[in-house]
Design an enzyme around this catalytic site. Structure first.
Site, PDB file in Angstrom:
ATOM      1  N   VAL A 117       0.839  -1.206   0.000  1.00  0.00           N
ATOM      2  CA  VAL A 117       0.000   0.000   0.000  1.00  0.00           C
ATOM      3  C   VAL A 117       0.870   1.251   0.000  1.00  0.00           C
ATOM      4  CG1 VAL A 117      -1.931  -1.175   1.144  1.00  0.00           C
ATOM      5  CG2 VAL A 117      -0.179  -0.034   2.550  1.00  0.00           C
ATOM      6  N   ASP A 118       2.199   1.071  -0.161  1.00  0.00           N
ATOM      7  CA  ASP A 118       3.127   2.189   0.037  1.00  0.00           C
ATOM      8  C   ASP A 118       3.316   3.088  -1.186  1.00  0.00           C
ATOM      9  OD1 ASP A 118       4.869   0.670  -1.634  1.00  0.00           O
ATOM     10  OD2 ASP A 118       5.859  -0.253   0.093  1.00  0.00           O
ATOM     11  N   HIS A 133      -4.311  -4.263  -2.397  1.00  0.00           N
ATOM     12  CA  HIS A 133      -4.722  -3.964  -1.020  1.00  0.00           C
ATOM     13  C   HIS A 133      -4.892  -2.471  -0.766  1.00  0.00           C
ATOM     14  CE1 HIS A 133      -3.029  -8.153   0.321  1.00  0.00           C
ATOM     15  NE2 HIS A 133      -4.155  -8.231  -0.335  1.00  0.00           N
ATOM     16  N   CYS A 162     -17.597  11.994   5.922  1.00  0.00           N
ATOM     17  CA  CYS A 162     -17.770  11.994   4.465  1.00  0.00           C
ATOM     18  C   CYS A 162     -18.651  13.169   4.046  1.00  0.00           C
ATOM     19  CB  CYS A 162     -18.424  10.673   4.070  1.00  0.00           C
ATOM     20  SG  CYS A 162     -18.875  10.578   2.355  1.00  0.00           S
ATOM     21  N   THR A 203       7.052 -11.890  -1.380  1.00  0.00           N
ATOM     22  CA  THR A 203       5.799 -12.150  -0.665  1.00  0.00           C
ATOM     23  C   THR A 203       5.855 -13.511   0.004  1.00  0.00           C
ATOM     24  OG1 THR A 203       3.395 -12.436  -0.829  1.00  0.00           O
ATOM     25  CG2 THR A 203       4.660 -12.891  -2.838  1.00  0.00           C
ATOM     26  N   ASN A 228      12.933 -14.505  -3.422  1.00  0.00           N
ATOM     27  CA  ASN A 228      12.689 -14.394  -1.983  1.00  0.00           C
ATOM     28  C   ASN A 228      13.864 -15.048  -1.276  1.00  0.00           C
ATOM     29  OD1 ASN A 228      11.607 -14.617   0.687  1.00  0.00           O
ATOM     30  ND2 ASN A 228       9.540 -14.508  -0.167  1.00  0.00           N
TER      31      ASN A 228
HETATM   32  P1  OAD Z   1       5.062 -10.677   4.431  1.00  0.00           P
HETATM   33  O1  OAD Z   1       5.614  -9.819   5.514  1.00  0.00           O
HETATM   34  O2  OAD Z   1       4.105 -11.742   4.822  1.00  0.00           O
HETATM   35  O3  OAD Z   1       6.235 -11.389   3.644  1.00  0.00           O
HETATM   36  C1  OAD Z   1       7.336 -10.671   3.169  1.00  0.00           C
HETATM   37  C2  OAD Z   1       8.210 -11.642   2.388  1.00  0.00           C
HETATM   38  O4  OAD Z   1       9.277 -10.903   1.825  1.00  0.00           O
HETATM   39  C3  OAD Z   1       8.819 -12.770   3.207  1.00  0.00           C
HETATM   40  O5  OAD Z   1       8.586 -14.014   2.560  1.00  0.00           O
HETATM   41  C4  OAD Z   1      10.320 -12.438   3.229  1.00  0.00           C
HETATM   42  O6  OAD Z   1      11.139 -13.601   3.210  1.00  0.00           O
HETATM   43  C5  OAD Z   1      10.473 -11.661   1.948  1.00  0.00           C
HETATM   44  N1  OAD Z   1      11.565 -10.681   1.931  1.00  0.00           N
HETATM   45  C6  OAD Z   1      12.104  -9.995   2.967  1.00  0.00           C
HETATM   46  N2  OAD Z   1      13.069  -9.153   2.537  1.00  0.00           N
HETATM   47  C7  OAD Z   1      13.133  -9.307   1.193  1.00  0.00           C
HETATM   48  C8  OAD Z   1      13.917  -8.700   0.169  1.00  0.00           C
HETATM   49  N3  OAD Z   1      14.829  -7.763   0.449  1.00  0.00           N
HETATM   50  N4  OAD Z   1      13.705  -9.098  -1.116  1.00  0.00           N
HETATM   51  C9  OAD Z   1      12.789 -10.051  -1.408  1.00  0.00           C
HETATM   52  N5  OAD Z   1      12.020 -10.647  -0.480  1.00  0.00           N
HETATM   53  C10 OAD Z   1      12.181 -10.285   0.792  1.00  0.00           C
HETATM   54  O7  OAD Z   1       4.442  -9.680   3.346  1.00  0.00           O
HETATM   55  P2  OAD Z   1       3.360  -9.982   2.224  1.00  0.00           P
HETATM   56  O8  OAD Z   1       3.522 -11.331   1.641  1.00  0.00           O
HETATM   57  O9  OAD Z   1       3.365  -8.820   1.312  1.00  0.00           O
HETATM   58  O10 OAD Z   1      -2.232  -7.498   3.888  1.00  0.00           O
HETATM   59  O11 OAD Z   1       2.020  -9.941   3.063  1.00  0.00           O
HETATM   60  C11 OAD Z   1       0.807 -10.108   2.405  1.00  0.00           C
HETATM   61  C12 OAD Z   1      -0.253  -9.312   3.092  1.00  0.00           C
HETATM   62  O12 OAD Z   1      -0.321  -9.685   4.480  1.00  0.00           O
HETATM   63  C13 OAD Z   1      -0.001  -7.804   3.134  1.00  0.00           C
HETATM   64  O13 OAD Z   1      -0.373  -7.144   1.963  1.00  0.00           O
HETATM   65  C14 OAD Z   1      -0.850  -7.389   4.292  1.00  0.00           C
HETATM   66  C15 OAD Z   1      -0.464  -8.467   5.275  1.00  0.00           C
HETATM   67  O14 OAD Z   1      -1.363  -8.706   6.291  1.00  0.00           O
HETATM   68  C16 OAD Z   1      -3.146  -6.652   4.365  1.00  0.00           C
HETATM   69  O15 OAD Z   1      -2.868  -5.753   5.132  1.00  0.00           O
HETATM   70  C17 OAD Z   1      -4.527  -6.935   3.859  1.00  0.00           C
END
Ligand code: OAD
Length: 261
Positions: A117-118, A133, A162, A203, A228
């Site tokens: 969301v950044d 998201h 609103c 992710t 990853n």
């Molecule tokens: P996560 O925090 O679950 O996962 C981040 C992933 O990035 C992990 O698998 C890390 O190993 C990997 N990682 C860390 N540093 C990295 C780097 N420098 N390069 C590549 N990979 C790296 O984040 P998301 O999968 O984005 O949703 O989380 C999914 C959703 O869960 C988010 O959008 C949010 C959260 O709850 C909502 O808020 C609805």
């Protein structure tokens, strides 16, 4: 010390070899879809959600990121989102974001889907990003969903209403238990199913429906590549695993694409 550096040398030689194989395998691909998660922004200084330093290790999502939490304590929820906005105001896109901006020019069709969301992909120059998201810098009405475009910072003690229906203003992000924007997720699904190449980057592949996109693309014939440093539930499905950081490996892939163009 010597053992560690020998290990790193072997590891980096292995990574180089996988990158070479990836470049060879994708040279005829035309339709590329990329899905990113919090990991791509980690090198910019935005905290991820899971893992030891993850936000969900320090805060409780059910108190901060649900409609019920907002109804129960909207002041606390706004304080948290203002803090996250402050963090994001101080960071810059990193080499991974810029590499993905450059990816677009090497494919006939390129779609960038993010769970983040950044807004950092757009700030890096990527166009038409599908933000599954939402976007933390936008506000909307809790009741009628219309965008709230006043630019003033939201004061947690005095949350605005609103202009159309009087509902409470909230950040325009998807909370747990909420549906994604149907148009955005539909477009993400249809582009994924048409892709011949799919990158899943930074992710944990745990949150659906985003986490279903890579396997959907693979089912319909795409080459699946995961970037990853850690193993995820997707790893066993990937045709190639680049076990490294996005900022480290993506610029190398762009360089390889440039050289073979
Ligand atoms: P996560 O925090 O679950 O996962 C981040 C992933 O990035 C992990 O698998 C890390 O190993 C990997 N990682 C860390 N540093 C990295 C780097 N420098 N390069 C590549 N990979 C790296 O984040 P998301 O999968 O984005 O949703 O989380 C999914 C959703 O869960 C988010 O959008 C949010 C959260 O709850 C909502 O808020 C609805």
């Amino acid at each position: 010390m010597i053992d560690i550096s020998v290990g790193q040398y072997r590891y980096s030689a292995y990574l180089e070899a996988v990158i070479t194989e990836v470049l060879q395998a994708i040279r005829h691909c035309r339709r590329c879809v990329v899905l990113t998660g919090a990991g791509i922004s980690a090198e910019s200084g935005v905290p991820t959600f899971r893992g030891d330093d993850g936000l969900w290790n320090k805060f409780r999502p059910e108190e901060l990121a649900t409609v019920d939490a907002f109804m129960a304590n909207s002041k606390l929820v706004w304080e948290w989102y203002n803090w996250r906005r402050d963090v994001m105001d101080t960071v810059q896109p990193n080499a991974g974001h810029y590499a993905l901006r450059d990816f677009a020019e090497y494919f006939e069709n390129f779609t960038l889907i993010t769970q983040n969301v950044d807004g950092l992909h757009t700030r890096a120059g990527s166009e038409n990003v599908l933000e599954l998201h939402g976007n933390i810098n936008r506000n909307k009405c809790l009741d009628c969903n219309r965008e709230y475009i006043e630019s003033d910072e939201i004061k947690p003690d005095k949350i605005p209403s609103c202009t159309y229906c009087g509902g409470k203003i909230r950040p325009d992000v998807v909370w747990f238990g909420e549906m994604l924007d149907p148009q955005v997720i539909q477009k993400a699904i249809s582009e994924s199913e048409k892709a011949d190449l799919f990158f899943s980057i930074g992710t944990s592949a745990l949150v659906h429906p985003a986490a279903s996109l890579p396997s959907g693309a693979k089912r319909t014939g795409a080459i699946l590549i995961e970037v990853n440093p850690e193993i995820t539930p997707l790893s066993h499905l990937a045709d190639f695993r680049l076990q490294s950081t996005a900022g480290g490996v993506l610029p190398q892939i762009v360089r390889g694409l440039q050289e073979s163009a």
